[in-house]
Design an enzyme around this catalytic site. Structure first.
Site, PDB file in Angstrom:
ATOM      1  NE  ARG A 102      -2.244   1.214   3.693  1.00 34.61           N
ATOM      2  CZ  ARG A 102      -2.941   1.543   4.769  1.00 34.61           C
ATOM      3  NH1 ARG A 102      -4.254   1.427   4.758  1.00 34.61           N
ATOM      4  NH2 ARG A 102      -2.357   1.967   5.855  1.00 34.61           N
ATOM      5  CB  THR A 106      -1.966   7.319  -3.041  1.00 35.69           C
ATOM      6  OG1 THR A 106      -1.419   5.987  -3.152  1.00 35.69           O
ATOM      7  CG2 THR A 106      -1.030   8.303  -3.719  1.00 35.69           C
ATOM      8  CG  ASP A 198       2.922  -2.489   9.058  1.00 38.22           C
ATOM      9  OD1 ASP A 198       2.835  -1.585   8.209  1.00 38.22           O
ATOM     10  OD2 ASP A 198       3.200  -3.676   8.762  1.00 38.22           O
ATOM     11  CG  ASP A 201       6.584  -2.902   9.809  1.00 36.36           C
ATOM     12  OD1 ASP A 201       7.183  -3.428   8.848  1.00 36.36           O
ATOM     13  OD2 ASP A 201       6.290  -1.703   9.858  1.00 36.36           O
TER      14      ASP A 201
END
Ligand code: PRP
Ligand code: URA
Length: 235
Positions: A102, A106, A198, A201
């Site tokens: 991603r 944006t 995340d 991560d």
């Protein structure tokens, strides 16, 4: 209803530990695997079976065997952690990798890898990705699978945001969505709140990434995307 939120207490319990910011990557990976096992079990409850004659040590009987060929489509990277659990449930499933990340500015998915063969080989495809945030990555993957010829598709995610679930339902109303939890909302950076941070991560221990920290200042473009999704949800 295409959206299924697990009500299982074991799922809730494991999710609580997964979300906790002190949970280390090793434990986090174990929990992703265990949660996928439980969600996968629920997501496959309606798969068709065919009768098959077998002989037990006592007598012949007609048993039920799984009918469809199932394909697993993990979205790289974070979806990788869900593959082993699904393969334990479905040892003969085929695994087709799709790589998307991603764009943090944006919030749009960018495709970088596609290992699908020329023609669809599976009758049921399970898209695996722990996080359904804006829904962009899932919708793009399902677009690819439909072009490929996939007949029946299910999305299996650990946590969804309402904004992303709405986007995916609108883009692909025929796709079942199975999640362990539906959270409150997206923050201005497109992270699920309360979420777990995340997922890539936290599984792979890569906490130094410059753009991937949920707490960083939002960019104007990302915040505008989130506001638009939230207006869609209200309207
Ligand atoms: C995360 C997650 C999804 C996506 C969800 O991946 O695993 O693929 O974001 O966001 P969306 O619903 O707004 O599209 P990320 O892009 O961080 O890539 P990674 O798995 O390589 O870390
Ligand atoms: N990707 C993640 O890993 N977490 C989020 O909250 C949103 C997107």
């Amino acid at each position: 209803m295409p959206l299924h939120v697990s009500q299982h207490p074991l799922v809730a319990h494991k999710l609580a530990i997964l979300r906790d910011k002190t949970t280390e990557p090793k434990k986090f990976r174990e929990l992703v695997r265990e949660l996928t096992w439980l969600l996968g079990y629920e997501a496959m409850a309606d798969l068709a079976t065919r009768p098959e004659p077998i002989e037990t040590p006592l007598e012949p009987m007609t048993a039920a065997r799984l009918e469809p060929r199932v394909g697993l489509i993990p979205i790289l990277r974070a979806g990788l952690g869900m593959v082993d659990a699904m393969l334990e449930l479905l040892p003969t499933a085929e695994v087709w990798h799709i790589g998307l990340y991603r764009d943090e500015r944006t919030l749009k998915p960018v495709e970088y890898y596609n290992k699908l063969p020329d023609a669809a080989t599976a009758q049921v495809c399970l898209v695996l990705d722990p996080m359904l945030a804006t829904g962009g990555s899932a919708a793009a993957t399902i677009d690819i699978l439909k072009q490929w010829g996939a007949a029946r598709i299910k999305q299996v995610s650990l946590i969804a945001a309402p904004e992303g679930a709405r986007t995916l339902e609108a883009a692909h109303p025929d796709v079942d969505i199975h999640v362990a939890a539906m959270d409150s909302h997206l923050n201005e950076r497109g992270y699920i709140v309360p979420g777990l941070g995340d997922a890539g991560d936290r599984q792979f221990g890569t906490f130094a990434g410059p753009a991937s920290e949920p707490g960083r200042e939002p960019g104007d473009e990302a915040a505008a995307v989130v506001r638009r999704l939230q207006r869609n949800l209200e309207g």
